[in-house]
Design an enzyme around this catalytic site. Structure first.
Site, PDB file in Angstrom:
ATOM      1  N   ASN A  34       0.389  -1.268  -0.098  1.00 24.41           N
ATOM      2  CA  ASN A  34      -0.082   0.027   0.240  1.00 24.41           C
ATOM      3  C   ASN A  34       0.664   0.667   0.145  1.00 24.41           C
ATOM      4  O   ASN A  34       1.656   1.237   1.325  1.00 24.41           O
ATOM      5  CB  ASN A  34      -0.882   0.090   1.033  1.00 24.41           C
ATOM      6  CG  ASN A  34      -1.406  -1.287   1.162  1.00 24.41           C
ATOM      7  OD1 ASN A  34      -2.181  -1.363   0.432  1.00 24.41           O
ATOM      8  ND2 ASN A  34      -2.003  -1.649   2.331  1.00 24.41           N
ATOM      9  N   HIS A  83       6.635  -1.452   3.817  1.00 19.90           N
ATOM     10  CA  HIS A  83       6.360  -2.880   3.983  1.00 19.90           C
ATOM     11  C   HIS A  83       5.671  -3.828   3.071  1.00 19.90           C
ATOM     12  O   HIS A  83       4.440  -3.034   2.566  1.00 19.90           O
ATOM     13  CB  HIS A  83       5.378  -3.069   6.029  1.00 19.90           C
ATOM     14  CG  HIS A  83       4.119  -2.115   5.892  1.00 19.90           C
ATOM     15  ND1 HIS A  83       4.305  -0.240   6.268  1.00 19.90           N
ATOM     16  CD2 HIS A  83       2.962  -2.158   5.534  1.00 19.90           C
ATOM     17  CE1 HIS A  83       2.931   0.617   5.720  1.00 19.90           C
ATOM     18  NE2 HIS A  83       2.186  -0.828   5.356  1.00 19.90           N
TER      19      HIS A  83
HETATM   20  P1  5GP Z   1      -0.368  -0.204   6.007  1.00 19.85           P
HETATM   21  O1  5GP Z   1      -2.118   0.121   6.152  1.00 19.85           O
HETATM   22  O2  5GP Z   1      -0.083   1.181   5.970  1.00 19.85           O
HETATM   23  O3  5GP Z   1      -0.699  -0.711   4.628  1.00 19.85           O
HETATM   24  O4  5GP Z   1      -0.540  -1.244   6.817  1.00 19.85           O
HETATM   25  C1  5GP Z   1      -0.192  -1.295   8.255  1.00 19.85           C
HETATM   26  C2  5GP Z   1      -0.219  -2.468   8.497  1.00 19.85           C
HETATM   27  O5  5GP Z   1      -0.247  -2.946  10.383  1.00 19.85           O
HETATM   28  C3  5GP Z   1      -1.591  -3.053   9.169  1.00 19.85           C
HETATM   29  O6  5GP Z   1      -2.248  -4.105   8.410  1.00 19.85           O
HETATM   30  C4  5GP Z   1      -2.390  -2.807  10.757  1.00 19.85           C
HETATM   31  O7  5GP Z   1      -3.197  -3.997  11.412  1.00 19.85           O
HETATM   32  C5  5GP Z   1      -0.719  -3.624  10.745  1.00 19.85           C
HETATM   33  N1  5GP Z   1       0.167  -3.001  12.042  1.00 19.85           N
HETATM   34  C6  5GP Z   1      -0.694  -1.338  12.873  1.00 19.85           C
HETATM   35  N2  5GP Z   1       0.330  -1.799  14.256  1.00 19.85           N
HETATM   36  C7  5GP Z   1       0.149  -2.770  14.152  1.00 19.85           C
HETATM   37  C8  5GP Z   1       1.229  -3.736  15.578  1.00 19.85           C
HETATM   38  O8  5GP Z   1       1.538  -3.013  15.915  1.00 19.85           O
HETATM   39  N3  5GP Z   1       2.003  -4.893  15.060  1.00 19.85           N
HETATM   40  C9  5GP Z   1       1.033  -5.108  14.363  1.00 19.85           C
HETATM   41  N4  5GP Z   1       1.848  -6.676  14.456  1.00 19.85           N
HETATM   42  N5  5GP Z   1       0.833  -4.917  13.049  1.00 19.85           N
HETATM   43  C10 5GP Z   1       0.379  -3.412  13.324  1.00 19.85           C
END
Ligand code: 5GP
Length: 114
Positions: A87, A100
Site C-alpha cells: 500500500n 512494508h
Molecule cells: P498499511 O495500511 O500501512 O498498508 O499497513 C499497516 C499494517 O500494520 C496494518 O495492516 C495494521 O493492521 C498493521 N499494524 C498496525 N499496528 C501494528 C502493530 O502494532 N503490530 C502489528 N503486528 N501490526 C500492526
C-alpha cells in the site's frame, strides 16, 4: 522522534511482535489486524517511508528485501499461493510510513481488491 512509526519500535524490539521470519535484510511478523487467515508484514532493516522511495535502496538491498519477502512467504507454507501488496500513499491506504510488504494467504483471495 518525529518520524518514528510503530514498525520502528518493533524493529528496535521496544514493542512485541509475532515474528515469523528474519534475515540480515528483513523482519517479518504477523499483522495485528489480519485480513486473511495468514497475514504477515515484511519490513526491511533499512528504513524508507514507502514503495515510492524504493529507488533510494541500492539494487542489491532492494533485491535482498524482495528475496526476504519470498523467503518469509515460503516459510509460511502457502502451497496454493498468496498475494504480496505494497500500500502506498493516501489512495493506497498506507497507514504506517515505513515501507512494508503485506503477504496475504490461506484462503481464495478476490480480484480486484477493494
Ligand atoms: P498499511 O495500511 O500501512 O498498508 O499497513 C499497516 C499494517 O500494520 C496494518 O495492516 C495494521 O493492521 C498493521 N499494524 C498496525 N499496528 C501494528 C502493530 O502494532 N503490530 C502489528 N503486528 N501490526 C500492526
Amino acid at each position: 522522534m518525529a518520524d518514528d512509526t510503530i514498525f520502528d519500535k518493533i524493529i528496535r524490539g521496544e514493542i512485541p511482535a509475532d515474528i515469523v521470519y528474519e534475515d540480515e535484510a528483513v523482519l517479518a511478523f504477523r499483522d495485528i489486524n489480519p485480513q486473511a487467515p495468514v497475514h504477515v508484514v515484511v519490513i526491511p532493516k533499512k528504513k524508507i517511508t514507502g514503495f515510492d522511495k524504493i529507488s533510494e535502496f541500492s539494487a542489491d538491498f532492494a533485491g535482498r528485501y524482495m528475496s526476504g519477502v519470498a523467503a518469509a512467504a515460503a516459510k509460511l507454507g502457502l502451497k496454493d499461493g498468496y498475494r504480496v501488496v505494497f500500500n502506498n500513499g493516501k489512495d493506497g491506504q498506507q497507514t504506517v510510513e515505513y515501507i512494508h510488504a503485506h503477504i496475504l494467504g490461506g484462503r481464495q483471495l478476490g480480484w480486484p481488491p477493494g
